[in-house]
Design a protein around this motif. Structure first.
Motif, mmCIF file in Angstrom:
data_model
loop_
_atom_site.group_PDB
_atom_site.id
_atom_site.type_symbol
_atom_site.label_atom_id
_atom_site.label_comp_id
_atom_site.label_asym_id
_atom_site.label_seq_id
_atom_site.Cartn_x
_atom_site.Cartn_y
_atom_site.Cartn_z
ATOM 1 N N ALA A 68 -85.392 -15.913 -44.693
ATOM 2 C CA ALA A 68 -85.905 -17.290 -44.581
ATOM 3 C C ALA A 68 -84.964 -18.141 -43.723
ATOM 4 C CB ALA A 68 -86.067 -17.901 -45.971
ATOM 5 N N VAL A 113 -92.411 -15.545 -53.379
ATOM 6 C CA VAL A 113 -91.245 -15.633 -52.489
ATOM 7 C C VAL A 113 -91.698 -15.740 -51.021
ATOM 8 C CG1 VAL A 113 -89.208 -14.393 -51.644
ATOM 9 C CG2 VAL A 113 -89.713 -14.424 -54.092
ATOM 10 N N THR A 116 -92.905 -19.144 -50.075
ATOM 11 C CA THR A 116 -91.805 -20.097 -49.902
ATOM 12 C C THR A 116 -91.066 -19.823 -48.597
ATOM 13 O OG1 THR A 116 -91.586 -20.029 -52.301
ATOM 14 C CG2 THR A 116 -89.834 -21.146 -51.088
ATOM 15 N N LEU A 117 -90.902 -18.548 -48.280
ATOM 16 C CA LEU A 117 -90.230 -18.167 -47.034
ATOM 17 C C LEU A 117 -90.987 -18.701 -45.811
ATOM 18 C CD1 LEU A 117 -88.781 -14.667 -46.268
ATOM 19 C CD2 LEU A 117 -90.483 -15.590 -44.722
ATOM 20 N N THR A 316 -85.998 -20.674 -50.882
ATOM 21 C CA THR A 316 -86.375 -19.282 -51.160
ATOM 22 C C THR A 316 -85.438 -18.691 -52.209
ATOM 23 O OG1 THR A 316 -87.117 -19.159 -48.868
ATOM 24 C CG2 THR A 316 -86.958 -17.081 -50.055
#
Ligand SMILES: [Zn+2]
Length: 434
Positions: A68, A113, A116-117, A316
């Motif tokens: 990220a 995840v 969010t990344l 992240t």
């Protein structure tokens, strides 16, 4: 191989499984006054075959919070940055096999995840079809904010087939075979970029049906409007098929692939075919430069190691920490004591995929011995698919209960069967040829 009349054979039953959306990736048109030079650069951040959200415990390599950070840095340099994952991510993993809030997690952690990344595109991989119940895959589709490409796989009912889809805002959003996004750079150069996705047909389920990947790729390519300036491919194929695809569609300058777990890159004519290492141990960063005036695309690729020198991206990292906590709590309530020692290893046990998938290895011997030890019928041998060992790490020192679950996250049963020697030979020959 020693000829056997009949004998009991132990097999680990493996569970195999496979997914979409139609979010358009349109970079911020941060145009500044200036002359359109007709040249635009698009950056692709490529991962493939990612099962772990955190770095490996032994060597601290990988980790999606670091990826990220790389993404943010690339975006700061070039708003036309697209982050892709070339299949295999919702299964298998230790976390995926556990329960949270009364339900099996089954890849929910990975979608959380990756959302969010800031992932943009995925193609379905065979492991997206690991879960028997379609509801698990559908839940992951519905939760995801990224586009799932699915050129040659369809959802199958008793009398119908249709594209996979996401339930979104009271309606549905299909998983497209291909899509076109419009990108614009600072001086106003604008292009239409096409992408299509195809995959292997090994993730078999009664509710999924495949067509030929090559025909699907050709169909997608033919469907692109002539106004599409440049087309890239996102694939989950064996590398030989990626090379065939590239040779078949030489005007596609970049094929971002998965399924193979070791980094590799090839030039097929003027095109690039690339795969990074599994579990985001590395990522590929491709810079596609397109000259509109000449109609020429060039690709430069850099393999970046994802290690401790790269800081975690905070948002992240927070989501990953949440899931690691859930993992530890869930392991406890499932009767595992994550930290409890099982044995002490006299020497390191190499479970990295680059080793165990290609040669006889102590890890396979240890697991098959354990299978024989717990078997009921004293079988003559035990067989294990090396692909069922997922830890992709070197274990050393104290082997804990968590390590065992990390090694074998599928959780399938041990099955004892009788078969003739000829069938065993066939089985072993198939293992070598795959
Ligand atoms: Zn795969």
């Amino acid at each position: 191989m020693k000829a056997c009349k009949t004998f009991a054979l132990v097999l680990i039953a493996l569970i195999f499984f496979a997914c979409d959306s139609t979010k358009k990736v349109v970079a911020t048109p941060n145009a500044i006054p200036g002359k359109d030079d007709g040249i635009i650069e698009v950056t692709f951040l490529q991962m493939n075959d990612v099962y772990e959200i955190s770095p490996s415990l032994s060597d601290n390599i990988g980790g999606l919070a670091r990826v990220a950070t790389i993404r943010k840095e690339l975006l700061a340099k070039n708003p036309n940055t697209i982050t892709v994952l070339a299949g295999d991510f919702i299964s298998p993993s230790v976390i995926g096999t556990l329960r949270h809030e009364g339900k099996r997690i089954r890849g929910k952690q990975m979608v959380d995840v990756l959302n969010t990344l800031g992932l943009d595109w995925v193609v379905f991989g065979n492991h997206e079809f690991d879960y028997d119940d379609l509801a698990d895959l559908q839940a992951r589709l519905d939760e995801s904010n990224f586009t799932w490409l699915a050129g040659n796989v369809r959802l199958k009912g008793a009398t119908w087939t249709q594209q996979f889809f996401k339930n979104r805002n009271g309606g549905t959003e299909i998983c497209p075979d291909n899509q076109v996004v419009t990108l614009k750079d600072a001086d106003g150069t604008t292009i239409n970029l096409g992408v299509f996705g195809v995959l292997v047909d090994t993730g078999r389920k009664p509710w999924a049906v495949y067509s030929d990947w090559a025909e699907s790729a050709q169909k997608s390519y033919a469907e692109f409007d002539p106004k599409t300036d440049v087309v890239v491919a996102l694939t989950h194929l064996n590398v030989d098929d990626d090379k065939k695809l590239s040779a078949m569609l030489p005007e596609v300058p970049l094929v971002m692939g998965g399924h193979d777990h070791d980094n590799q890159i090839y030039k097929i004519g003027k095109a690039t075919v690339a795969k990074a290492d599994a579990n985001a141990k590395t990522v590929y960063i491709h810079t596609l430069r397109y000259d509109k005036n000449k109609g020429v695309a060039t690709v430069k690729s850099e393999l970046r190691k994802v290690d401790g020198k790269i800081a975690d991206e905070p948002a992240t990292a927070t989501v990953i920490a949440k899931w690691e906590k859930i993992k530890n709590e869930s392991l406890g309530s499932a009767g595992f004591d994550a930290a409890k020692p099982v044995t002490t290893l006299k020497q390191p046990l190499d479970c990295r995929e680059g080793i165990i998938r290609h040669q006889p290895a102590p890890a396979g011997a240890a697991i098959t011995e354990a299978m024989l030890f717990v078997s009921k019928n004293k079988p003559d041998c035990a067989l294990l698919n090396s692909g069922s060992i997922r830890v992709d790490d070197v274990l050393s020192g104290t082997l804990t209960e968590l390590d065992i679950v990390r090694m074998l996250p599928f959780g399938g049963a041990i099955v004892e069967v009788e078969m003739r020697g000829s069938m065993l030979r066939k089985t072993l020959d198939t293992g070598v040829s795959e």
